[in-house]
Design a protein around this motif. Sequence first.
Motif, mmCIF file in Angstrom:
data_model
loop_
_atom_site.group_PDB
_atom_site.id
_atom_site.type_symbol
_atom_site.label_atom_id
_atom_site.label_comp_id
_atom_site.label_asym_id
_atom_site.label_seq_id
_atom_site.Cartn_x
_atom_site.Cartn_y
_atom_site.Cartn_z
ATOM 1 N N ALA A 101 -9.750 -4.550 -4.750
ATOM 2 C CA ALA A 101 -8.701 -3.609 -5.169
ATOM 3 C C ALA A 101 -7.307 -4.087 -4.760
ATOM 4 O O ALA A 101 -6.411 -4.160 -5.600
ATOM 5 C CB ALA A 101 -9.002 -2.213 -4.630
ATOM 6 N N PRO A 102 -7.072 -4.447 -3.481
ATOM 7 C CA PRO A 102 -5.742 -4.920 -3.108
ATOM 8 C C PRO A 102 -5.370 -6.252 -3.764
ATOM 9 O O PRO A 102 -4.205 -6.622 -3.782
ATOM 10 C CB PRO A 102 -5.846 -5.102 -1.576
ATOM 11 N N PHE A 116 0.835 -1.202 0.000
ATOM 12 C CA PHE A 116 0.000 0.000 0.000
ATOM 13 C C PHE A 116 0.872 1.255 0.000
ATOM 14 O O PHE A 116 2.069 1.200 0.287
ATOM 15 C CB PHE A 116 -0.932 -0.001 1.213
ATOM 16 N N MET A 153 -5.029 -7.338 6.410
ATOM 17 C CA MET A 153 -5.656 -6.679 7.559
ATOM 18 C C MET A 153 -5.602 -5.155 7.412
ATOM 19 O O MET A 153 -4.699 -4.620 6.785
ATOM 20 C CB MET A 153 -4.932 -7.059 8.850
ATOM 21 N N GLU A 154 -6.569 -4.499 8.053
ATOM 22 C CA GLU A 154 -6.577 -3.026 8.059
ATOM 23 C C GLU A 154 -6.598 -2.523 9.489
ATOM 24 O O GLU A 154 -7.377 -3.022 10.296
ATOM 25 C CB GLU A 154 -7.822 -2.502 7.353
ATOM 26 N N ARG A 155 -5.734 -1.585 9.785
ATOM 27 C CA ARG A 155 -5.784 -0.880 11.066
ATOM 28 C C ARG A 155 -5.460 0.588 10.787
ATOM 29 O O ARG A 155 -4.839 0.897 9.764
ATOM 30 C CB ARG A 155 -4.738 -1.446 12.061
ATOM 31 N N ILE A 201 -14.741 -3.696 -1.690
ATOM 32 C CA ILE A 201 -13.526 -2.969 -2.096
ATOM 33 C C ILE A 201 -12.287 -3.865 -1.957
ATOM 34 O O ILE A 201 -11.217 -3.547 -2.487
ATOM 35 C CB ILE A 201 -13.402 -1.666 -1.255
ATOM 36 N N GLY A 209 -13.182 11.263 1.351
ATOM 37 C CA GLY A 209 -14.179 12.175 0.769
ATOM 38 C C GLY A 209 -13.484 13.295 0.000
ATOM 39 O O GLY A 209 -13.866 13.623 -1.139
ATOM 40 N N VAL A 245 -15.338 6.876 2.600
ATOM 41 C CA VAL A 245 -15.981 6.531 3.873
ATOM 42 C C VAL A 245 -15.924 7.674 4.874
ATOM 43 O O VAL A 245 -16.651 7.669 5.863
ATOM 44 C CB VAL A 245 -15.358 5.270 4.543
ATOM 45 N N VAL A 270 -3.974 8.886 4.275
ATOM 46 C CA VAL A 270 -4.588 7.569 4.535
ATOM 47 C C VAL A 270 -3.844 6.462 3.792
ATOM 48 O O VAL A 270 -3.303 6.694 2.706
ATOM 49 C CB VAL A 270 -6.081 7.521 4.112
ATOM 50 N N ILE A 285 -3.758 3.416 1.406
ATOM 51 C CA ILE A 285 -4.599 2.838 0.344
ATOM 52 C C ILE A 285 -3.737 1.851 -0.444
ATOM 53 O O ILE A 285 -2.613 2.162 -0.840
ATOM 54 C CB ILE A 285 -5.143 3.931 -0.629
ATOM 55 N N PRO A 338 0.350 -5.555 5.445
ATOM 56 C CA PRO A 338 -1.017 -5.943 5.774
ATOM 57 C C PRO A 338 -1.341 -7.411 5.473
ATOM 58 O O PRO A 338 -2.278 -7.951 6.018
ATOM 59 C CB PRO A 338 -1.870 -5.020 4.904
ATOM 60 N N THR A 396 -7.587 2.409 -5.964
ATOM 61 C CA THR A 396 -9.056 2.416 -5.984
ATOM 62 C C THR A 396 -9.518 2.659 -4.552
ATOM 63 O O THR A 396 -9.147 1.926 -3.640
ATOM 64 C CB THR A 396 -9.600 1.074 -6.500
HETATM 65 C C1 LIG Z 1 -3.157 -1.376 4.570
HETATM 66 C C2 LIG Z 1 -4.451 -0.718 4.223
HETATM 67 C C3 LIG Z 1 -4.893 -0.715 2.908
HETATM 68 C C4 LIG Z 1 -6.074 -0.070 2.579
HETATM 69 N N1 LIG Z 1 -6.474 -0.098 1.260
HETATM 70 C C5 LIG Z 1 -7.597 0.550 0.908
HETATM 71 C C6 LIG Z 1 -7.988 0.600 -0.467
HETATM 72 O O1 LIG Z 1 -7.326 0.070 -1.355
HETATM 73 N N2 LIG Z 1 -9.115 1.282 -0.762
HETATM 74 C C7 LIG Z 1 -9.871 1.893 0.189
HETATM 75 O O2 LIG Z 1 -10.903 2.490 -0.142
HETATM 76 N N3 LIG Z 1 -9.554 1.839 1.487
HETATM 77 C C8 LIG Z 1 -8.413 1.212 1.865
HETATM 78 N N4 LIG Z 1 -8.048 1.200 3.187
HETATM 79 C C9 LIG Z 1 -8.927 1.856 4.161
HETATM 80 C C10 LIG Z 1 -8.663 3.343 4.191
HETATM 81 O O3 LIG Z 1 -7.372 3.588 4.671
HETATM 82 C C11 LIG Z 1 -9.699 4.023 5.093
HETATM 83 O O4 LIG Z 1 -10.956 3.919 4.513
HETATM 84 C C12 LIG Z 1 -9.365 5.484 5.302
HETATM 85 O O5 LIG Z 1 -8.233 5.580 6.129
HETATM 86 C C13 LIG Z 1 -10.527 6.237 5.913
HETATM 87 O O6 LIG Z 1 -10.130 7.558 6.099
HETATM 88 P P1 LIG Z 1 -11.164 8.774 6.108
HETATM 89 O O7 LIG Z 1 -10.447 9.971 6.614
HETATM 90 O O8 LIG Z 1 -11.807 8.920 4.786
HETATM 91 O O9 LIG Z 1 -12.262 8.281 7.117
HETATM 92 P P2 LIG Z 1 -12.442 8.769 8.619
HETATM 93 O O10 LIG Z 1 -12.922 10.184 8.587
HETATM 94 O O11 LIG Z 1 -11.197 8.469 9.379
HETATM 95 O O12 LIG Z 1 -13.584 7.824 9.082
HETATM 96 C C14 LIG Z 1 -14.917 8.154 8.848
HETATM 97 C C15 LIG Z 1 -15.798 7.002 9.152
HETATM 98 O O13 LIG Z 1 -15.502 5.914 8.293
HETATM 99 C C16 LIG Z 1 -15.231 4.761 9.051
HETATM 100 N N5 LIG Z 1 -14.155 4.047 8.418
HETATM 101 C C17 LIG Z 1 -12.835 4.292 8.522
HETATM 102 N N6 LIG Z 1 -12.144 3.400 7.828
HETATM 103 C C18 LIG Z 1 -13.050 2.578 7.262
HETATM 104 C C19 LIG Z 1 -12.944 1.448 6.416
HETATM 105 N N7 LIG Z 1 -11.783 0.923 6.058
HETATM 106 N N8 LIG Z 1 -14.101 0.841 6.024
HETATM 107 C C20 LIG Z 1 -15.280 1.306 6.401
HETATM 108 N N9 LIG Z 1 -15.433 2.371 7.204
HETATM 109 C C21 LIG Z 1 -14.342 2.983 7.634
HETATM 110 C C22 LIG Z 1 -14.822 5.237 10.398
HETATM 111 O O14 LIG Z 1 -15.150 4.281 11.399
HETATM 112 C C23 LIG Z 1 -15.655 6.486 10.563
HETATM 113 O O15 LIG Z 1 -16.932 6.181 11.040
HETATM 114 C C24 LIG Z 1 -6.867 0.562 3.562
HETATM 115 C C25 LIG Z 1 -6.442 0.553 4.899
HETATM 116 C C26 LIG Z 1 -5.245 -0.078 5.234
HETATM 117 C C27 LIG Z 1 -4.795 -0.094 6.643
#
Ligand SMILES: Cc1cc2nc3c(=O)[nH]c(=O)nc-3n(C[C@H](O)[C@H](O)[C@H](O)COP(=O)(O)OP(=O)(O)OC[C@H]3O[C@@H](n4cnc5c(N)ncnc54)[C@H](O)[C@@H]3O)c2cc1C
Lengths: 151, 282
Positions: free
Chosen positions: B128-129, B50, B240-242, B125, B87, B82, B61, B63, B266, B78
């Motif tokens: 995508a990975p 990522f 995994m996602e954290r 989603i 956004g 959320v 973030v 991705i 991950p 991709t």
């Molecule tokens: C290793 C890794 C790879 C990732 N790859 C992708 C990817 O390829 N595409 C992608 O779209 N996302 C991916 N994610 C998830 C992505 O990082 C998060 O969706 C993003 O950090 C959310 O940030 P935000 O500021 O938009 O949301 P925030 O403003 O931080 O959160 C808003 C709301 O969304 C919720 N939320 C946060 N994360 C997620 C989530 N993962 N799923 C559902 N709800 C969530 C929160 O609980 C909160 O209610 C990945 C995460 C990790 C750790």
Amino acid sequence: MTVQSITQSLAELRFFKDMPREHLEMLAGCASPVAFKKGEFLLLVGHEATHFVAIREGMVALEMEAANKITTLQTIGEGSIVGWSWLVPPYTWHYDARAATPVSAIQFDARCVRDLCESNPAFGYDVLKHFSHVIVERLMNTRIQLADMYH
Amino acid sequence: MFMTNGQVAARPMTPVVGRIRRRRRETQDTFTLEIELEKKRRFSFAPGQFNMLYVFGVGEVPISISGDPAESDVVRHTTREVGVVTGAMRGLKEGDYLGIRGPFGSAWPVEEAEGRDVVVIAGGIGLAPLRPVLYHLMDHRERYNRVTILYGARTPEDILYKQELGRWSARLDVEVFATVDRATRTWHGNVGVITTLIPRAPFDPKNALAMVCGPEIMMHFCVRELHRRGVTSDRIFVSMERNMQCAIGLCGHCQYGPHFVCKDGPVFRFDQIEEFFSVREF
Ligand SMILES: Cc1cc2nc3c(=O)[nH]c(=O)nc-3n(C[C@H](O)[C@H](O)[C@H](O)COP(=O)(O)OP(=O)(O)OC[C@H]3O[C@@H](n4cnc5c(N)ncnc54)[C@H](O)[C@@H]3O)c2cc1C
Ligand code: FES
């Protein structure tokens, strides 16, 4: 199709794997081959559950009408069973089942199978065990669906 | 910072500027950005890794990289909207800039899978990975035994990469099964949760290797089905996602039991995390 050839067809379906030949033969005595055209209904909600079906080929859609919209709850394919409401009173269907493609299947007379279950507890328990899987699986699937995991 | 072989380089905390060359709407809440790097830098990564994407003035973030590992002039991501950063990212237009650091993290075991039946299981989603793995499998098809793709989405409208899935399912040497959780009659494919595909999928559980990506609850149920079919935990891999901040194993934000998801993950072999998986506190 003879009882022997139906028994053989049942033995080849995933649902009946692990069922002893003797029990398959008993089931085959209550069964006959059927075919459904695409769009044809296998079961209709509210109707008496007089039969159930094992799919040999094709796909069946379980459907429900709510708020004037028909929703597909699940599709069921080859080797699986359509219908378990014939097993528990009041023996009525809870949903519609429609052939989503042309379907080739084996249909069972529910009363005939129920009578055999009553008269032969070992057979009855085996049938119940197999159908419990279907019921538990559908329940689990519904729970996973309700978790709305992709949201 | 961008290196070959997916290695993180000397200044992993400093983003490189990328320009959005193309923006593509995938579904109603998902989009793909095609990004070229400043000074025409080349980019290479391993499937599963990522990047940290920085929307200037908003936040950063993690991705996953969703492009083809064989292409190095462009980085593809991709993203599903959320929250705040995703956004704002969605609001970016072609020609806009963002910051990129990476690639980070572990990779899918594409070499270990050679000679085996490969089962790729993606939910929502989570495709995508896994797309880089699929590009790799298609490009080196002869190295693998049976290849099966199982994909689950919420509704037919939420299916990602429809054209590519169509292309792959037209191949005779790949089996693609898609299912949706709910649909109306206009959808002619499978309806049912993704776990329903696993018992019927054409692979040999004794030799298959599975790569699973999607929401944690989906991976939980899929792993259970794989176990039921006889695939052991050492041949199941999950991503995994954290929450993350540094992405290089310094801040501890992404801690997961004894692991840091950014550095040790991950992608994990399931037996490495089995004892924490689905435990609430983790
Ligand atoms: C290793 C890794 C790879 C990732 N790859 C992708 C990817 O390829 N595409 C992608 O779209 N996302 C991916 N994610 C998830 C992505 O990082 C998060 O969706 C993003 O950090 C959310 O940030 P935000 O500021 O938009 O949301 P925030 O403003 O931080 O959160 C808003 C709301 O969304 C919720 N939320 C946060 N994360 C997620 C989530 N993962 N799923 C559902 N709800 C969530 C929160 O609980 C909160 O209610 C990945 C995460 C990790 C750790
Ligand atoms: S994000 Fe800082 S340790 Fe993983």
